[in-house]
Design an enzyme around this catalytic site. Structure first.
Site, PDB file in Angstrom:
ATOM      1  N   ASN A  13      46.204  42.981  40.496  1.00 52.72           N
ATOM      2  CA  ASN A  13      47.639  42.771  40.320  1.00 52.72           C
ATOM      3  C   ASN A  13      48.225  44.115  39.936  1.00 52.72           C
ATOM      4  OD1 ASN A  13      50.216  42.110  39.555  1.00 52.72           O
ATOM      5  ND2 ASN A  13      49.630  40.861  37.791  1.00 52.72           N
ATOM      6  N   LYS A  15      51.266  44.955  39.558  1.00 55.19           N
ATOM      7  CA  LYS A  15      52.491  44.900  38.733  1.00 55.19           C
ATOM      8  C   LYS A  15      53.519  45.895  39.289  1.00 55.19           C
ATOM      9  CE  LYS A  15      49.615  43.245  35.012  1.00 55.19           C
ATOM     10  NZ  LYS A  15      49.389  43.057  33.588  1.00 55.19           N
ATOM     11  N   HIS A  99      52.679  34.372  36.436  1.00 56.77           N
ATOM     12  CA  HIS A  99      52.099  35.391  35.560  1.00 56.77           C
ATOM     13  C   HIS A  99      52.842  35.407  34.225  1.00 56.77           C
ATOM     14  CE1 HIS A  99      50.864  39.249  33.942  1.00 56.77           C
ATOM     15  NE2 HIS A  99      49.810  39.118  34.714  1.00 56.77           N
ATOM     16  N   GLU A 101      53.871  37.727  32.441  1.00 54.18           N
ATOM     17  CA  GLU A 101      55.011  38.657  32.367  1.00 54.18           C
ATOM     18  C   GLU A 101      56.256  38.044  32.989  1.00 54.18           C
ATOM     19  OE1 GLU A 101      52.870  41.925  34.074  1.00 54.18           O
ATOM     20  OE2 GLU A 101      51.642  42.004  32.253  1.00 54.18           O
ATOM     21  N   GLU A 171      44.481  33.785  31.914  1.00 54.56           N
ATOM     22  CA  GLU A 171      44.812  35.105  31.373  1.00 54.56           C
ATOM     23  C   GLU A 171      45.370  34.950  29.959  1.00 54.56           C
ATOM     24  OE1 GLU A 171      45.443  38.126  34.782  1.00 54.56           O
ATOM     25  OE2 GLU A 171      47.378  37.344  34.191  1.00 54.56           O
ATOM     26  N   GLY A 177      46.705  43.971  29.190  1.00 57.35           N
ATOM     27  CA  GLY A 177      47.204  45.327  28.989  1.00 57.35           C
ATOM     28  C   GLY A 177      47.000  45.862  27.581  1.00 57.35           C
ATOM     29  N   SER A 217      42.518  42.786  30.606  1.00 59.78           N
ATOM     30  CA  SER A 217      41.702  43.961  30.259  1.00 59.78           C
ATOM     31  C   SER A 217      40.297  43.918  30.863  1.00 59.78           C
ATOM     32  CB  SER A 217      41.628  44.148  28.731  1.00 59.78           C
ATOM     33  OG  SER A 217      42.923  44.348  28.192  1.00 59.78           O
TER      34      SER A 217
HETATM   35  P1  13P Z   1      45.236  44.182  32.627  1.00 63.02           P
HETATM   36  O1  13P Z   1      43.971  44.120  33.435  1.00 63.02           O
HETATM   37  O2  13P Z   1      45.964  45.480  32.784  1.00 63.02           O
HETATM   38  O3  13P Z   1      45.010  43.764  31.209  1.00 63.02           O
HETATM   39  O4  13P Z   1      46.213  43.075  33.271  1.00 63.02           O
HETATM   40  C1  13P Z   1      45.728  41.817  33.489  1.00 63.02           C
HETATM   41  C2  13P Z   1      46.732  41.052  34.262  1.00 63.02           C
HETATM   42  O5  13P Z   1      47.801  40.743  33.774  1.00 63.02           O
HETATM   43  C3  13P Z   1      46.402  40.695  35.648  1.00 63.02           C
HETATM   44  O6  13P Z   1      47.326  39.810  36.159  1.00 63.02           O
END
Ligand code: 13P
Length: 255
Positions: A13, A15, A99, A101, A171, A177, A217
Protein backbone atom coordinates in the site's frame (compact mmCIF):
# COMPACT_ATOMS: atom_id res chain seq x y z
CA UNK A 1 -6.79 -25.91 9.77
CA UNK A 2 -4.81 -26.19 6.54
CA UNK A 3 -3.05 -22.93 5.78
CA UNK A 4 -1.62 -24.39 2.57
CA UNK A 5 -5.05 -24.46 1.00
CA UNK A 6 -5.26 -20.66 1.19
CA UNK A 7 -3.73 -18.25 -1.25
CA UNK A 8 -0.87 -16.21 0.23
CA UNK A 9 -1.04 -12.59 -0.88
CA UNK A 10 1.69 -10.02 -0.34
CA UNK A 11 0.34 -6.56 -1.10
CA UNK A 12 1.91 -3.13 -0.92
CA UNK A 13 0.00 0.00 0.00
CA UNK A 14 1.95 2.96 -1.28
CA UNK A 15 -0.40 5.50 0.36
CA UNK A 16 0.41 9.07 -0.83
CA UNK A 17 3.90 8.27 -2.07
CA UNK A 18 5.54 7.90 -5.50
CA UNK A 19 5.08 9.90 -8.70
CA UNK A 20 4.22 8.04 -11.94
CA UNK A 21 7.91 8.08 -12.94
CA UNK A 22 8.94 6.71 -9.56
CA UNK A 23 6.23 4.05 -9.84
CA UNK A 24 7.58 2.89 -13.21
CA UNK A 25 11.13 2.75 -11.92
CA UNK A 26 10.22 0.83 -8.76
CA UNK A 27 8.09 -1.73 -10.60
CA UNK A 28 10.71 -2.25 -13.31
CA UNK A 29 13.18 -3.13 -10.56
CA UNK A 30 10.73 -5.26 -8.59
CA UNK A 31 9.58 -7.38 -11.53
CA UNK A 32 13.12 -8.72 -11.99
CA UNK A 33 13.49 -9.47 -8.27
CA UNK A 34 10.23 -11.44 -8.02
CA UNK A 35 10.60 -13.45 -11.23
CA UNK A 36 9.59 -17.06 -10.65
CA UNK A 37 8.34 -16.40 -7.10
CA UNK A 38 5.15 -18.40 -7.46
CA UNK A 39 4.51 -19.04 -3.78
CA UNK A 40 2.30 -15.99 -3.35
CA UNK A 41 0.24 -13.45 -5.24
CA UNK A 42 2.02 -10.08 -5.52
CA UNK A 43 0.01 -6.86 -5.50
CA UNK A 44 0.89 -3.16 -5.42
CA UNK A 45 -1.89 -0.74 -4.47
CA UNK A 46 -0.91 2.64 -5.81
CA UNK A 47 -2.22 6.22 -5.89
CA UNK A 48 -4.82 6.72 -8.65
CA UNK A 49 -2.57 9.01 -10.68
CA UNK A 50 0.09 6.25 -10.81
CA UNK A 51 -2.26 3.55 -12.14
CA UNK A 52 -1.52 3.87 -15.89
CA UNK A 53 2.25 3.92 -15.32
CA UNK A 54 2.06 1.05 -12.83
CA UNK A 55 -0.12 -1.13 -15.08
CA UNK A 56 2.27 -0.54 -17.98
CA UNK A 57 5.38 -1.29 -15.94
CA UNK A 58 3.86 -4.47 -14.46
CA UNK A 59 2.56 -5.84 -17.78
CA UNK A 60 3.66 -9.42 -18.44
CA UNK A 61 4.97 -9.84 -14.87
CA UNK A 62 3.45 -11.51 -11.80
CA UNK A 63 2.72 -8.12 -10.19
CA UNK A 64 -0.95 -7.12 -10.03
CA UNK A 65 -1.99 -3.51 -9.60
CA UNK A 66 -4.52 -2.28 -7.07
CA UNK A 67 -6.07 1.03 -6.06
CA UNK A 68 -6.25 2.51 -2.56
CA UNK A 69 -9.94 3.43 -2.52
CA UNK A 70 -13.10 3.28 -4.64
CA UNK A 71 -16.41 5.11 -4.55
CA UNK A 72 -19.64 3.20 -3.98
CA UNK A 73 -21.73 4.90 -6.64
CA UNK A 74 -21.38 3.93 -10.29
CA UNK A 75 -21.04 7.52 -11.53
CA UNK A 76 -22.27 11.03 -10.89
CA UNK A 77 -21.61 14.25 -9.03
CA UNK A 78 -18.88 13.08 -6.62
CA UNK A 79 -16.02 15.49 -7.22
CA UNK A 80 -12.63 13.92 -6.68
CA UNK A 81 -13.90 10.34 -6.47
CA UNK A 82 -13.12 7.31 -8.64
CA UNK A 83 -15.58 4.58 -9.61
CA UNK A 84 -15.05 0.83 -9.73
CA UNK A 85 -15.55 0.83 -13.50
CA UNK A 86 -12.88 3.49 -13.96
CA UNK A 87 -10.51 1.20 -12.07
CA UNK A 88 -11.35 -2.03 -13.91
CA UNK A 89 -11.16 -0.29 -17.28
CA UNK A 90 -7.67 0.95 -16.37
CA UNK A 91 -6.32 -2.54 -15.69
CA UNK A 92 -6.74 -2.48 -11.91
CA UNK A 93 -7.52 -5.86 -10.29
CA UNK A 94 -7.48 -5.08 -6.56
CA UNK A 95 -8.70 -2.30 -4.31
CA UNK A 96 -8.11 -1.52 -0.65
CA UNK A 97 -11.31 -0.62 1.20
CA UNK A 98 -11.66 0.75 4.71
CA UNK A 99 -8.04 1.50 5.49
CA UNK A 100 -7.74 3.05 8.96
CA UNK A 101 -6.32 6.25 7.45
CA UNK A 102 -9.53 6.63 5.41
CA UNK A 103 -11.55 5.96 8.56
CA UNK A 104 -9.45 8.37 10.64
CA UNK A 105 -8.95 11.30 8.25
CA UNK A 106 -11.68 11.07 5.60
CA UNK A 107 -14.88 10.23 7.45
CA UNK A 108 -15.05 6.59 6.40
CA UNK A 109 -17.53 4.63 8.53
CA UNK A 110 -18.38 0.95 8.79
CA UNK A 111 -21.45 1.67 6.66
CA UNK A 112 -19.57 3.44 3.84
CA UNK A 113 -16.97 0.66 3.96
CA UNK A 114 -19.81 -1.83 3.42
CA UNK A 115 -21.12 0.13 0.42
CA UNK A 116 -17.65 0.33 -1.13
CA UNK A 117 -17.02 -3.40 -0.58
CA UNK A 118 -20.26 -4.29 -2.36
CA UNK A 119 -19.70 -1.87 -5.25
CA UNK A 120 -16.16 -3.12 -5.81
CA UNK A 121 -17.06 -6.82 -5.66
CA UNK A 122 -20.02 -6.29 -7.99
CA UNK A 123 -17.69 -4.62 -10.48
CA UNK A 124 -15.37 -7.64 -10.42
CA UNK A 125 -12.59 -6.10 -8.35
CA UNK A 126 -10.77 -8.09 -5.69
CA UNK A 127 -11.19 -6.32 -2.37
CA UNK A 128 -8.64 -6.00 0.41
CA UNK A 129 -10.85 -5.01 3.33
CA UNK A 130 -8.99 -3.45 6.26
CA UNK A 131 -10.09 -3.78 9.87
CA UNK A 132 -8.25 -2.98 13.08
CA UNK A 133 -8.53 -1.69 16.59
CA UNK A 134 -7.03 1.51 17.99
CA UNK A 135 -4.79 1.31 21.05
CA UNK A 136 -7.50 2.48 23.47
CA UNK A 137 -9.73 -0.38 22.32
CA UNK A 138 -6.93 -2.92 22.77
CA UNK A 139 -6.24 -1.53 26.25
CA UNK A 140 -9.93 -1.90 27.10
CA UNK A 141 -9.79 -5.55 26.08
CA UNK A 142 -12.35 -5.18 23.28
CA UNK A 143 -10.14 -6.04 20.28
CA UNK A 144 -12.18 -9.13 19.41
CA UNK A 145 -15.46 -7.21 19.56
CA UNK A 146 -14.13 -4.35 17.42
CA UNK A 147 -12.72 -6.67 14.76
CA UNK A 148 -15.88 -8.76 14.63
CA UNK A 149 -18.11 -5.69 14.42
CA UNK A 150 -16.07 -4.06 11.64
CA UNK A 151 -15.92 -7.33 9.70
CA UNK A 152 -19.62 -8.10 10.03
CA UNK A 153 -20.82 -4.63 9.06
CA UNK A 154 -18.40 -4.49 6.11
CA UNK A 155 -19.72 -7.81 4.78
CA UNK A 156 -23.39 -7.11 5.35
CA UNK A 157 -25.25 -8.22 2.21
CA UNK A 158 -22.17 -9.75 0.53
CA UNK A 159 -23.14 -13.16 -0.90
CA UNK A 160 -20.95 -16.18 -0.13
CA UNK A 161 -20.11 -16.64 -3.84
CA UNK A 162 -18.21 -13.35 -3.77
CA UNK A 163 -15.88 -14.34 -0.93
CA UNK A 164 -13.37 -15.76 -3.40
CA UNK A 165 -12.65 -12.15 -4.37
CA UNK A 166 -12.25 -10.97 -0.80
CA UNK A 167 -9.15 -10.64 1.35
CA UNK A 168 -9.30 -9.18 4.84
CA UNK A 169 -6.30 -7.38 6.29
CA UNK A 170 -6.02 -7.13 10.05
CA UNK A 171 -4.20 -3.88 10.68
CA UNK A 172 -3.95 -2.84 14.33
CA UNK A 173 -4.00 0.96 14.07
CA UNK A 174 -1.30 1.31 16.74
CA UNK A 175 1.10 -0.71 14.58
CA UNK A 176 0.70 1.32 11.37
CA UNK A 177 3.67 3.46 10.47
CA UNK A 178 4.87 3.39 14.06
CA UNK A 179 7.56 0.74 13.85
CA UNK A 180 5.68 -0.95 16.69
CA UNK A 181 4.82 -4.22 15.00
CA UNK A 182 2.33 -6.63 16.58
CA UNK A 183 3.97 -9.75 17.92
CA UNK A 184 3.41 -12.82 15.73
CA UNK A 185 1.06 -14.07 18.47
CA UNK A 186 -0.97 -10.82 18.46
CA UNK A 187 -1.19 -10.90 14.65
CA UNK A 188 -2.27 -14.54 14.71
CA UNK A 189 -4.89 -13.83 17.36
CA UNK A 190 -6.29 -10.76 15.55
CA UNK A 191 -6.45 -12.64 12.26
CA UNK A 192 -8.19 -15.45 14.13
CA UNK A 193 -10.87 -13.03 15.42
CA UNK A 194 -11.48 -11.88 11.85
CA UNK A 195 -11.69 -15.46 10.61
CA UNK A 196 -14.17 -16.41 13.33
CA UNK A 197 -16.40 -13.44 12.40
CA UNK A 198 -16.41 -14.77 8.83
CA UNK A 199 -17.20 -18.24 10.16
CA UNK A 200 -20.19 -16.86 12.10
CA UNK A 201 -21.48 -15.27 8.88
CA UNK A 202 -20.64 -17.88 6.25
CA UNK A 203 -19.61 -21.09 8.03
CA UNK A 204 -16.36 -22.91 8.72
CA UNK A 205 -15.43 -23.88 5.19
CA UNK A 206 -15.68 -20.31 3.92
CA UNK A 207 -13.69 -19.01 6.88
CA UNK A 208 -10.93 -21.56 6.39
CA UNK A 209 -10.62 -20.67 2.71
CA UNK A 210 -10.31 -16.92 3.31
CA UNK A 211 -6.97 -15.17 2.93
CA UNK A 212 -6.38 -12.96 6.00
CA UNK A 213 -3.37 -10.65 5.89
CA UNK A 214 -1.57 -8.86 8.68
CA UNK A 215 -0.54 -5.22 8.22
CA UNK A 216 1.32 -2.75 10.43
CA UNK A 217 5.09 -2.17 10.36
CA UNK A 218 5.70 -5.45 8.52
CA UNK A 219 9.15 -5.41 6.97
CA UNK A 220 11.86 -7.62 5.49
CA UNK A 221 13.13 -8.49 8.98
CA UNK A 222 9.92 -9.49 10.79
CA UNK A 223 7.93 -10.88 7.82
CA UNK A 224 8.91 -14.52 8.10
CA UNK A 225 7.95 -14.76 11.81
CA UNK A 226 4.58 -13.10 11.14
CA UNK A 227 3.89 -15.14 8.00
CA UNK A 228 4.79 -18.32 9.85
CA UNK A 229 1.65 -18.10 11.95
CA UNK A 230 -1.25 -20.35 11.00
CA UNK A 231 -3.78 -17.51 10.63
CA UNK A 232 -1.47 -15.10 8.78
CA UNK A 233 -1.83 -15.69 5.04
CA UNK A 234 -0.03 -12.64 3.77
CA UNK A 235 0.80 -9.04 4.45
CA UNK A 236 -0.37 -5.54 3.62
CA UNK A 237 2.76 -3.48 3.68
CA UNK A 238 3.11 0.30 3.76
CA UNK A 239 6.59 1.78 4.21
CA UNK A 240 8.54 -1.32 3.18
CA UNK A 241 6.56 -1.60 -0.08
CA UNK A 242 8.14 1.59 -1.42
CA UNK A 243 11.57 0.00 -1.86
CA UNK A 244 11.83 -2.83 -4.39
CA UNK A 245 14.52 -4.79 -2.52
CA UNK A 246 12.61 -4.65 0.80
CA UNK A 247 9.29 -5.61 -0.75
CA UNK A 248 10.95 -8.44 -2.71
CA UNK A 249 12.46 -9.75 0.54
CA UNK A 250 8.96 -9.96 2.03
CA UNK A 251 7.77 -11.81 -1.09
CA UNK A 252 10.70 -14.20 -0.51
CA UNK A 253 9.58 -14.75 3.09
CA UNK A 254 6.16 -15.83 1.78
CA UNK A 255 7.54 -18.55 -0.53
P1 13P B 1 3.26 0.40 7.49
O1 13P B 1 3.75 -0.90 6.91
O2 13P B 1 4.00 1.58 6.96
O3 13P B 1 3.17 0.34 8.98
O4 13P B 1 1.75 0.57 6.96
C1 13P B 1 0.89 -0.48 7.09
C2 13P B 1 -0.36 -0.16 6.35
O5 13P B 1 -1.10 0.73 6.73
C3 13P B 1 -0.65 -0.93 5.14
O6 13P B 1 -1.93 -0.67 4.69
Amino acid sequence: MNKRKRKAVIAGNWKMNMTPDEASAMISELRELVKGKRGCEIVLCVPAIDIPAAVKAAKGSRIKIGAENVHFEEKGAFTGEISAKMLTSSGVEYVIVGHSERRQYFGETDETVNRRVKAALNAGLKVILCVGEVLAQRDLGITAEVLKMQTKIALNGVPAEQLENLIIAYEPVWAIGTGRVATPEQADEGNGFVRSAVEELYGKKAAEALTVQYGGSMNEKNASDLLGKVNVDGGLIGGASLVASKFAAIVDAAQ
